[in-house]
Enzyme design. Structure first.
Site, PDB file in Angstrom:
ATOM      1  N   THR A 145       0.822  -1.204   0.000  1.00  0.00           N
ATOM      2  CA  THR A 145       0.000   0.000   0.000  1.00  0.00           C
ATOM      3  C   THR A 145       0.859   1.258   0.000  1.00  0.00           C
ATOM      4  OG1 THR A 145      -1.568   1.293   1.311  1.00  0.00           O
ATOM      5  CG2 THR A 145      -0.253  -0.275   2.526  1.00  0.00           C
ATOM      6  N   TYR A 182      -3.094  -1.220  10.548  1.00  0.00           N
ATOM      7  CA  TYR A 182      -3.185  -1.978   9.288  1.00  0.00           C
ATOM      8  C   TYR A 182      -1.988  -1.638   8.399  1.00  0.00           C
ATOM      9  CZ  TYR A 182      -4.005  -2.035   4.302  1.00  0.00           C
ATOM     10  OH  TYR A 182      -3.816  -2.152   2.963  1.00  0.00           O
ATOM     11  N   LYS A 186       1.476  -3.873   6.800  1.00  0.00           N
ATOM     12  CA  LYS A 186       1.989  -3.970   5.423  1.00  0.00           C
ATOM     13  C   LYS A 186       3.488  -3.633   5.378  1.00  0.00           C
ATOM     14  CE  LYS A 186      -1.124  -4.324   2.449  1.00  0.00           C
ATOM     15  NZ  LYS A 186      -1.888  -5.481   1.897  1.00  0.00           N
ATOM     16  N   GLN A 209      -0.116  -0.064  -3.565  1.00  0.00           N
ATOM     17  CA  GLN A 209      -1.310   0.429  -4.243  1.00  0.00           C
ATOM     18  C   GLN A 209      -1.912   1.625  -3.500  1.00  0.00           C
ATOM     19  OE1 GLN A 209      -4.496  -1.902  -6.653  1.00  0.00           O
ATOM     20  NE2 GLN A 209      -4.977  -2.202  -4.511  1.00  0.00           N
ATOM     21  N   VAL A 255     -16.661  14.167   4.309  1.00  0.00           N
ATOM     22  CA  VAL A 255     -15.253  14.586   4.228  1.00  0.00           C
ATOM     23  C   VAL A 255     -14.714  14.699   5.653  1.00  0.00           C
ATOM     24  CG1 VAL A 255     -13.738  16.512   3.604  1.00  0.00           C
ATOM     25  CG2 VAL A 255     -15.577  15.794   2.048  1.00  0.00           C
ATOM     26  N   TYR A 256     -13.582  14.012   5.911  1.00  0.00           N
ATOM     27  CA  TYR A 256     -13.007  14.060   7.257  1.00  0.00           C
ATOM     28  C   TYR A 256     -12.113  15.295   7.377  1.00  0.00           C
ATOM     29  CZ  TYR A 256     -14.428   9.113   7.596  1.00  0.00           C
ATOM     30  OH  TYR A 256     -15.123   7.926   7.608  1.00  0.00           O
TER      31      TYR A 256
HETATM   32  N1  USQ Z   1     -11.822   9.775   4.138  1.00  0.00           N
HETATM   33  C1  USQ Z   1     -12.752  10.794   4.242  1.00  0.00           C
HETATM   34  N2  USQ Z   1     -14.059  10.449   4.319  1.00  0.00           N
HETATM   35  C2  USQ Z   1     -14.488   9.153   4.290  1.00  0.00           C
HETATM   36  C3  USQ Z   1     -13.537   8.130   4.186  1.00  0.00           C
HETATM   37  C4  USQ Z   1     -12.196   8.462   4.121  1.00  0.00           C
HETATM   38  O1  USQ Z   1     -12.410  11.981   4.245  1.00  0.00           O
HETATM   39  O2  USQ Z   1     -15.695   8.934   4.369  1.00  0.00           O
HETATM   40  C5  USQ Z   1     -10.379  10.116   4.007  1.00  0.00           C
HETATM   41  C6  USQ Z   1      -9.505   9.464   5.067  1.00  0.00           C
HETATM   42  O3  USQ Z   1      -9.418  10.258   6.211  1.00  0.00           O
HETATM   43  C7  USQ Z   1      -8.173   9.346   4.314  1.00  0.00           C
HETATM   44  C8  USQ Z   1      -8.579   9.161   2.857  1.00  0.00           C
HETATM   45  O4  USQ Z   1      -9.935   9.589   2.771  1.00  0.00           O
HETATM   46  O5  USQ Z   1      -7.438  10.529   4.422  1.00  0.00           O
HETATM   47  C9  USQ Z   1      -8.494   7.740   2.343  1.00  0.00           C
HETATM   48  O6  USQ Z   1      -9.270   6.903   3.185  1.00  0.00           O
HETATM   49  P1  USQ Z   1      -9.808   5.480   2.686  1.00  0.00           P
HETATM   50  O7  USQ Z   1     -10.637   4.909   3.777  1.00  0.00           O
HETATM   51  O8  USQ Z   1     -10.387   5.581   1.323  1.00  0.00           O
HETATM   52  O9  USQ Z   1      -8.432   4.686   2.473  1.00  0.00           O
HETATM   53  P2  USQ Z   1      -7.384   4.115   3.500  1.00  0.00           P
HETATM   54  O10 USQ Z   1      -7.890   4.034   4.876  1.00  0.00           O
HETATM   55  O11 USQ Z   1      -6.113   4.876   3.286  1.00  0.00           O
HETATM   56  O12 USQ Z   1      -7.224   2.626   2.993  1.00  0.00           O
HETATM   57  C10 USQ Z   1      -7.522   2.231   1.637  1.00  0.00           C
HETATM   58  C11 USQ Z   1      -7.697   0.747   1.584  1.00  0.00           C
HETATM   59  C12 USQ Z   1      -6.392   0.073   1.976  1.00  0.00           C
HETATM   60  C13 USQ Z   1      -5.271   0.586   1.091  1.00  0.00           C
HETATM   61  C14 USQ Z   1      -5.195   2.097   1.140  1.00  0.00           C
HETATM   62  C15 USQ Z   1      -4.235   2.679   0.144  1.00  0.00           C
HETATM   63  O13 USQ Z   1      -8.757   0.343   2.435  1.00  0.00           O
HETATM   64  O14 USQ Z   1      -6.519  -1.334   1.849  1.00  0.00           O
HETATM   65  O15 USQ Z   1      -4.046   0.056   1.518  1.00  0.00           O
HETATM   66  O16 USQ Z   1      -6.478   2.643   0.791  1.00  0.00           O
HETATM   67  S1  USQ Z   1      -3.450   4.123   0.745  1.00  0.00           S
HETATM   68  O17 USQ Z   1      -4.489   5.090   1.169  1.00  0.00           O
HETATM   69  O18 USQ Z   1      -2.656   4.667  -0.306  1.00  0.00           O
HETATM   70  O19 USQ Z   1      -2.681   3.728   1.904  1.00  0.00           O
END
Ligand code: USQ
Length: 392
Positions: A145, A182, A186, A209, A255-256
């Site tokens: 990730t 999590y 990784k 990813q 949006v967080y």
């Molecule tokens: N976010 C919001 N509102 C929401 C959900 C999320 O603002 O309703 C924000 C979060 O705070 C964060 C961003 O959007 O800053 C991404 O959150 P996400 O839940 O879409 O993604 P994340 O928790 O980072 O995890 C997801 C996958 C995970 C993968 C990762 C890639 O679930 O398996 O490893 O994306 S990465 O983000 O590049 O680490």
């Protein structure tokens, strides 16, 4: 080629299995259906209707593009089970998605953090031993990730960085700043795989990813029985998928915080293309390659605005809400991640235009009656001691 897909019942694992099968590879899948249980336990369910694995495979085998897929039911944490599968199927490539993939899930409690690290770190370690003992020449394609790197105040390289320190130079793994337990799992996986490559001569590609969005792929579009799962709950839904579902059912977009958090994103079709490219161009023996697997960078607020514009074009009224951020993460930061290695191998990115958002909204519209709205708002806080007044 004999291809083994761990996590072959999941959001990405299932369409990946169909892709390799459609290309004429001999595909086997492993799954223990943990994802179905985790999402159910969170009071949610896949928006898209998904049958059990066996009927899904039967539907694929009845499809003109379909070929036989073997399935093995069990968990990667069970080393003897996994060892038996590897010894029996003798894969030439192993695509490893068989993990707990949710950052918020890992932050609910000690129990879910331990479960996440056990499933991910122990499962991956079991796999490395099985590959060493039964198929040392096979290529491991591991889903890593972008979140392993965090958001450092320098450009993010693809896996390694050349460092000059006290007059000496070396190329070393890029520093890691994971943002959840999590993401920590990784990082531990990457360390273990790199060690196995250096020590046992295994070959591996870590696909770091970004955040995936989308539902349909070439093999699943057009036959509802083949559609992949689609999660939108606070734990397992990724941000763009969540925003699209929210727009369709009239829930304000979540949006967080300020929403300036920036991440790399890619369409599910490009995930499949990247995994195919990695498998078709294996790493050398002893080599631990790292590819940054995303196609575009966006802030969360930019995504919310894109979804709002596309949904309003289709006649929806969309409100953007800024919620108190339940995570501990930077909301203002530099972000520039290099991602050229997959492009060099021939990846043709699917870019997030309004048309693409509209087509995702249309697919969601077909299933909006299945949405469980109570699973959307976030309750998991990275640091419960920092809960705002009035919240548990
Ligand atoms: N976010 C919001 N509102 C929401 C959900 C999320 O603002 O309703 C924000 C979060 O705070 C964060 C961003 O959007 O800053 C991404 O959150 P996400 O839940 O879409 O993604 P994340 O928790 O980072 O995890 C997801 C996958 C995970 C993968 C990762 C890639 O679930 O398996 O490893 O994306 S990465 O983000 O590049 O680490």
């Amino acid at each position: 080629m004999r291809v083994l897909i761990l996590g072959g019942d999941g959001y990405l694992g299932w369409p990946t299995a169909l892709r390799f099968s459609a290309r004429g590879h001999e595909v086997s899948v492993v799954d223990n259906f943990a994802r179905r249980r985790w999402v159910g336990g969170a009071g949610s369910d896949s928006l898209t209707p998904i049958a059990d694995l066996e009927p899904r495979i039967a539907a694929w085998e009845a499809n003109p593009a379909g070929d036989r897929i073997r399935s093995f039911v069990g968990g990667v944490e069970d080393g003897d089970f996994l060892d038996g599968v590897i010894a029996e199927t003798k894969p030439e490539a192993v695509v490893h998605y068989g993990q707990q993939p949710s950052a918020p899930y890992s932050m609910i409690s000690r129990q879910t953090a331990v479960e996440t690290q056990q499933t991910n770190v122990v499962g991956n370690l079991n796999l490395l031993f099985s590959m060493r003992d039964h198929v040392p020449d096979a290529h491991l394609v591991k889903l890593g990730t972008m979140g392993e790197y965090g958001q450092p105040n320098i450009d993010i390289e693809e896996g390694y960085i050349e460092i000059e320190h006290n007059g000496r130079k070396d190329t070393l793994p890029f520093p890691k700043l994971p943002g959840s337990l999590y993401h920590c799992s990784k990082v531990h996986d990457s360390t273990n795989i790199h060690f196995a490559c250096r020590t046992w001569g295994l070959r591996a590609t870590d696909l770091n990813q970004g955040v995936v969005y989308g539902i349909e792929t070439a093999e699943t579009a057009g036959d509802e029985r083949l559609i992949t799962r689609f999660d939108y709950d606070e734990l397992f839904g990724t941000v763009l998928n969540r925003f699209c579902l929210q727009a369709v059912i009239g829930h304000p977009l979540t949006v967080y915080g300020a929403g300036h958090q920036t991440r790399g994103f890619l369409n599910i079709r490009d995930t499949l293309a990247c995994v195919e490219l990695a498998v078709a161009n294996p790493a050398e023996r002893g080599d631990f390659r790292v590819f940054n697997q995303f196609t575009e960078q966006f802030s969360v607020l930019e995504l919310a605005e894109k979804v709002k514009a596309a949904a309003e074009h289709l006649g929806y009224t969309v409100e953007i809400n800024h919620l108190d951020n339940p995570r501990v993460e930077k909301e203002e930061h530099y972000y520039n991640a290099i991602h050229t290695k997959l492009l060099d191998l021939g990846l043709e990115p699917t870019l997030l235009g309004e048309e693409l958002v509209e087509s995702l909204l249309h697919t969601i519209e077909r299933y909006k009656g299945n949405a469980i709205e109570s699973s959307i708002d976030p309750h998991t806080r990275w640091n419960p001691a920092k809960s705002p007044a009035g919240q548990a």
